[in-house]
Design a protein around this motif. Structure first.
Motif, short mmCIF file in Angstrom:
data_model
loop_
_atom_site.label_atom_id
_atom_site.label_comp_id
_atom_site.label_asym_id
_atom_site.label_seq_id
_atom_site.Cartn_x
_atom_site.Cartn_y
_atom_site.Cartn_z
N GLY A 17 0.81 -1.22 0.00
CA GLY A 17 0.00 0.00 0.00
C GLY A 17 0.85 1.27 0.00
O GLY A 17 0.57 2.22 0.73
N LEU A 18 1.91 1.27 -0.82
CA LEU A 18 2.82 2.42 -0.86
C LEU A 18 2.71 3.14 -2.19
O LEU A 18 2.57 2.51 -3.23
CB LEU A 18 4.27 1.94 -0.70
CG LEU A 18 4.63 1.17 0.57
CD1 LEU A 18 6.02 0.56 0.43
CD2 LEU A 18 4.58 2.09 1.78
N SER A 19 2.78 4.47 -2.15
CA SER A 19 2.98 5.23 -3.37
C SER A 19 4.48 5.39 -3.55
O SER A 19 5.23 5.33 -2.57
CB SER A 19 2.36 6.62 -3.25
OG SER A 19 1.00 6.51 -2.98
N TRP A 20 4.91 5.59 -4.78
CA TRP A 20 6.35 5.74 -4.96
C TRP A 20 6.66 6.76 -6.04
O TRP A 20 5.84 7.06 -6.90
CB TRP A 20 7.00 4.39 -5.31
CG TRP A 20 6.61 3.87 -6.65
CD1 TRP A 20 5.48 3.16 -6.95
CD2 TRP A 20 7.33 4.01 -7.88
NE1 TRP A 20 5.45 2.86 -8.28
CE2 TRP A 20 6.58 3.36 -8.88
CE3 TRP A 20 8.55 4.61 -8.23
CZ2 TRP A 20 6.99 3.30 -10.20
CZ3 TRP A 20 8.96 4.55 -9.55
CH2 TRP A 20 8.18 3.90 -10.52
N THR A 21 7.87 7.29 -5.94
CA THR A 21 8.37 8.17 -6.98
C THR A 21 9.88 7.97 -7.05
O THR A 21 10.48 7.41 -6.13
CB THR A 21 8.01 9.64 -6.67
OG1 THR A 21 8.39 10.46 -7.77
CG2 THR A 21 8.73 10.16 -5.44
N TYR A 22 10.46 8.40 -8.16
CA TYR A 22 11.91 8.29 -8.31
C TYR A 22 12.44 9.70 -8.50
O TYR A 22 12.01 10.41 -9.40
CB TYR A 22 12.25 7.40 -9.50
CG TYR A 22 13.72 7.34 -9.82
CD1 TYR A 22 14.59 6.62 -9.00
CD2 TYR A 22 14.24 8.00 -10.92
CE1 TYR A 22 15.94 6.57 -9.27
CE2 TYR A 22 15.60 7.95 -11.21
CZ TYR A 22 16.44 7.24 -10.38
OH TYR A 22 17.78 7.19 -10.65
N VAL A 23 13.34 10.12 -7.62
CA VAL A 23 13.91 11.47 -7.72
C VAL A 23 15.24 11.36 -8.45
O VAL A 23 16.24 10.90 -7.90
CB VAL A 23 14.07 12.13 -6.34
CG1 VAL A 23 14.57 13.57 -6.49
CG2 VAL A 23 12.75 12.12 -5.58
N LYS A 24 15.19 11.77 -9.73
CA LYS A 24 16.30 11.45 -10.63
C LYS A 24 17.61 12.14 -10.22
O LYS A 24 18.68 11.52 -10.26
CB LYS A 24 15.90 11.87 -12.04
CG LYS A 24 16.78 11.30 -13.11
CD LYS A 24 16.21 11.60 -14.48
CE LYS A 24 17.17 11.09 -15.54
NZ LYS A 24 16.76 11.52 -16.87
N ASP A 25 17.53 13.41 -9.84
CA ASP A 25 18.80 14.13 -9.64
C ASP A 25 19.58 13.64 -8.42
O ASP A 25 20.76 13.92 -8.30
CB ASP A 25 18.58 15.66 -9.61
CG ASP A 25 17.89 16.14 -8.34
OD1 ASP A 25 17.29 15.31 -7.63
OD2 ASP A 25 17.95 17.35 -8.07
N VAL A 26 18.92 12.90 -7.52
CA VAL A 26 19.66 12.30 -6.41
C VAL A 26 19.62 10.77 -6.49
O VAL A 26 20.08 10.08 -5.58
CB VAL A 26 19.13 12.77 -5.03
CG1 VAL A 26 19.46 14.23 -4.82
CG2 VAL A 26 17.65 12.52 -4.87
#
Ligand SMILES: [Zn+2]
Length: 302
Positions: free
Chosen positions: A99-108
């Motif tokens: 039940g997690l949302s996720w994102t990928y922070v490219k610059d780090v």
């Protein structure tokens, strides 16, 4: 690319990194399962395993195109595989099971996973990145205050939205906003929390450290203490304390409002931190946890 992992506001310091394979983001199951207190056991090593959390079971087979959630077959974006003892699983499957949302922070290069925080659901947060547009704030070498305040606010905004909060900013990236315009944004948004972000400056480079300000309200003082502690858990800055001062944005906000002075752009050790994107992401994580923990503790009083 192989990158860092953040689960529910904390950086995963154990073994394993996230990894892109065929445009699918894969994460070591261990990192998420351990952080969330799930149980994991091999049914037939090294091929079949089960993960259990709150009575829900996910069955995985190394190399298979599907996984089973309870009794449902789920097609995978990429098969589960083993990498030096780590069980690499597509992030979408982990998100669905836990039940997690996720994102990928490219610059780090970081995968950020977050549960929907019940305390933050529909809470309104106004972020106030100091200066901007015609007003750069303090400039010291390559560091420009208005760019740094925007950067940290932008990172924080991503974390808050992922966790379910409603975020408004007092300015856009290159916009000039007067104190009056900022107060108008706050009045219109009717926020629960206001976070204003600035940096400090001084003639002497030996001045370094974090200050967090509140004004004339106990909730604001508590919020300042939570956020101040959260930041210091993430970045190694001298502690210059939680202080009271009548900054304009604090005087005109009925909500729990604080102003963070996130280090000295002129300070020899703070500059090293402020120049580092990952340190700015970590500062945002500390602020995020401070807001979350404050709202959790004072939800009834808001
Ligand atoms: Zn400033």
């Amino acid at each position: 690319m192989c990158g860092r992992i953040v689960v529910n506001g904390r950086v995963w310091e154990g073994a394993g990194l996230c990894r892109w394979v065929d445009e699918v983001l894969m994460l070591p199951l261990q990192a998420v399962a351990e952080r969330l207190g799930a149980r994991r056991r091999w049914i037939a090593y090294p091929r079949h395993l089960e993960v259990e959390k709150d009575g829900k079971v996910m069955a995985l087979e190394i190399g298979a195109a599907n996984a089973r959630l309870q009794s449902e077959e789920i097609p995978l974006d990429f098969p589960v595989y083993l990498d030096q003892g780590l069980i690499m699983v597509p992030v979408s499957l982990l998100g669905r099971f836990f039940g997690l949302s996720w994102t990928y922070v490219k610059d780090v290069d970081a995968a950020i996973l977050s549960r929907a925080e019940p305390a933050l659901a529909d809470k309104r947060v106004v972020l106030d990145p100091g200066h901007g547009g015609d007003d750069p704030g303090v400039i010291s070498g390559c560091l420009v205050e208005s760019e740094l305040t925007w950067d940290v606010a932008h990172r924080l905004s991503g974390l808050l939205i992922l966790a379910g909060a409603v975020v408004t900013s007092t300015r856009e990236e290159h916009e000039t906003a007067s104190p009056f315009q900022r107060v108008m944004v706050v009045e219109k948004a009717k926020p629960d929390v206001v976070i204003s972000i600035h940096m400090n400056s001084f003639l002497c480079p030996a001045h370094n450290g974090l200050e967090t300000y509140w004004y004339n309200s106990w909730p604001a003082r508590h919020l300042a203490e939570y956020v101040h502690r959260g930041i210091l858990e993430e970045i190694d800055m001298p502690d210059r304390g939680v202080r009271e001062s009548a900054f304009c944005i604090l005087r005109h906000s009925p909500a729990a409002s604080i102003l963070i002075k996130l280090g000295f752009v002129t300070g020899d050790s703070d500059r090293v931190i402020l120049k580092d994107k990952w340190m700015r992401e970590r500062a945002a994580l500390g602020i995020f946890r401070g807001i979350r923990d404050f709202v959790e503790a004072f939800a009834g009083a808001m």
